[in-house]
Write a protein that holds these residues in place. Structure first.
Motif, PDB file in Angstrom:
ATOM      1  N   LYS A   1     -16.851  -8.000  10.090  1.00 42.44           N
ATOM      2  CA  LYS A   1     -16.461  -9.331  10.866  1.00 42.44           C
ATOM      3  C   LYS A   1     -16.383  -9.256  12.188  1.00 42.44           C
ATOM      4  O   LYS A   1     -16.939 -10.199  13.120  1.00 42.44           O
TER       5      LYS A   1
ATOM      6  N   ASN B   1     -13.199  -0.294   1.500  1.00 36.67           N
ATOM      7  CA  ASN B   1     -14.284  -1.459   1.729  1.00 36.67           C
ATOM      8  C   ASN B   1     -13.476  -2.769   2.475  1.00 36.67           C
ATOM      9  O   ASN B   1     -14.332  -3.491   2.980  1.00 36.67           O
ATOM     10  N   LYS B   2     -12.182  -2.949   2.394  1.00 38.24           N
ATOM     11  CA  LYS B   2     -11.656  -4.091   2.875  1.00 38.24           C
ATOM     12  C   LYS B   2     -11.826  -3.604   4.639  1.00 38.24           C
ATOM     13  O   LYS B   2     -11.790  -4.500   5.334  1.00 38.24           O
TER      14      LYS B   2
ATOM     15  N   ASP C   1     -15.018  -4.372   5.498  1.00 43.71           N
ATOM     16  CA  ASP C   1     -15.191  -5.987   5.467  1.00 43.71           C
ATOM     17  C   ASP C   1     -14.902  -6.678   7.180  1.00 43.71           C
ATOM     18  O   ASP C   1     -15.257  -7.283   7.677  1.00 43.71           O
TER      19      ASP C   1
END
Length: 321
Positions: A318, A310-311, A314
Motif C-alpha cells: 500500500k 501477509n498483513k 499488505d
C-alpha cells in the motif's frame, strides 16, 4: 461303547458352553458392558526433539493448545489447523491477538492472557498436545503433567519466522504445507520487488515504536518486519541496520536520528499516534516534509507468523508500490 458316549456328551457340553459365551458377549456388547467396547484404540505416536528434551506426542494431534499468539497461534493457523485453546494478548489493548484477527481465531477458547495461561482451563480442555514458548519454561513441568508439551525455542531458531513455521510444521506433520505457505510468501515478495523497480535502490526506511509521548523504541534485525524488508531488498537507515541491541529505548528528543525517506510509526493506541503526529519535532524530518510518515498497527507489524506477515506485506504494498 462307553468311550464313544463320553465323547458325545463332552461335545454337547462344549457346544452349549460356546453358545452361552456367545450370548453373554452379544448381550454385553448391546448393554455397553464389554471391556473391549470402551477401551480406547491405541494412538500412533512419534518422538519430537525440542529444547527441553524429547517428548512423545500423537502423530496427528487433534486437541492442540498454543500458549502464545504471534509465535504459535499464527503459525498453527497458517498450517490450516485450528487449536482448541490459546492465550490472548494483554487485555489493556483493543485487540486480542497480534497477527491474527478475532474473526480468524473464532471458535478458539481463550485460556488466559499474556504470560499467564489458566492451568485449570487447560485441564478442562483435555489437550493431546501443548505448544509453549521458551519464556514460559517455569510452567513446563506442570503442563507436561497435563498433556505432551513441546517448547518452541525462538532463539534456537535464530528468531526466523520461516524456521519457526518449519519447526511447528514438523511437530504437527505438516512440513509440505509449510513449504507451500513460504512459497506463496516468496511470490508476493517478488511481485513487490517488480512493482517497486528501481525505487528499491533509492529509498531508505525507518521504523519506530511509540512507548509513550516522550519515549520511542527501535528493534534489531530479529524483528519480523526487518526480516521482510531484507527479503524484499528494502534498506533500513544505517542507524537501525547497525543497531546491536534487541530493543533500544530512547527519548523522543533524538527522533532526528531515525529520519528516513519513509518513516513507519508503530503504536499500541490511536491516541498515542495522534499525539506523536502533533509533535513539533516530527515536522523537522524530511519524511514528514515529503508526506512519507505512515502509521502502522502493532497487531499487524509485531508478528511472527504468516497471517501477520501477509498483513504486513499488505501495508508495504500500500505505501511503497
Amino acid at each position: 461303547m462307553y468311550r464313544y458316549l463320553k465323547l458325545f456328551l463332552l461335545g454337547i457340553v462344549t457346544v452349549v458352553l460356546l453358545l452361552a459365551c456367545h450370548s453373554n458377549i452379544s448381550q454385553n456388547a448391546i448393554q455397553g458392558n464389554n471391556d473391549l467396547s470402551t477401551s480406547p484404540l491405541p494412538v500412533a505416536t512419534k518422538l519430537v526433539k525440542h529444547a527441553f528434551g524429547e517428548t512423545r506426542i500423537p502423530v496427528k494431534p487433534e486437541r492442540i493448545i498454543v500458549l502464545n499468539d504471534i509465535g504459535l497461534l499464527d503459525p498453527v493457523l497458517s498450517l490450516g489447523i485450528k487449536p482448541i485453546g490459546t492465550v490472548s494478548y494483554f487485555p489493556e489493548y483493543d485487540f486480542l491477538f497480534r497477527g491474527v484477527t478475532n474473526d480468524e481465531a473464532a471458535g478458539i477458547e481463550i485460556i488466559g492472557n499474556g504470560n499467564q495461561p489458566n492451568l485449570e482451563r487447560v485441564i478442562k480442555l483435555k489437550p493431546d498436545l501443548i505448544l509453549m514458548r521458551e519464556y514460559q519454561k517455569s510452567l513446563y513441568k506442570e503442563l507436561s503433567a497435563i498433556a505432551p508439551t513441546v517448547m518452541v525455542d525462538l532463539p534456537g531458531l535464530n528468531y526466523s519466522f520461516k524456521e519457526n513455521l518449519r519447526f511447528i510444521a514438523q511437530v504437527l506433520g505438516e512440513s509440505q504445507k509449510a513449504e507451500q505457505v513460504i512459497s506463496q510468501y516468496n511470490e508476493r515478495v517478488k511481485k513487490l520487488q517488480q512493482l517497486m523497480g528501481d525505487r528499491l535502490k533509492e529509498i531508505e526506511v525507518s521504523v519506530i515504536n511509540l512507548f509513550s509521548e516522550s519515549i520511542i523504541a527501535t528493534y534489531s534485525d530479529n524483528e519480523t518486519y526487518n526480516q521482510v524488508f531484507q527479503d524484499v531488498g528494502i534498506r533500513l537507515i544505517p542507524t537501525l541496520a547497525n543497531q546491536k541491541e534487541d530493543t533500544l529505548v530512547s527519548s523522543i528528543e533524538v527522533l532526528n536520528k531515525y529520519d528516513a525517506d519513509i518513516l513507519f510509526v508503530m503504536s499500541d493506541t490511536e491516541e498515542l499516534t495522534q499525539a506523536f503526529l502533533k509533535n513539533p519535532l516530527l515536522k523537522t524530518l524530511k519524511a514528514a516534509q515529503n508526506s512519507q510518515v505512515y502509521e502502522v498497527q502493532v497487531n499487524r507489524w509485531w508478528t511472527f507468523g504468516f497471517f501477520g506477515v501477509n498483513k504486513l506485506l499488505d501495508d508495504i504494498f500500500k505505501y511503497l508500490s
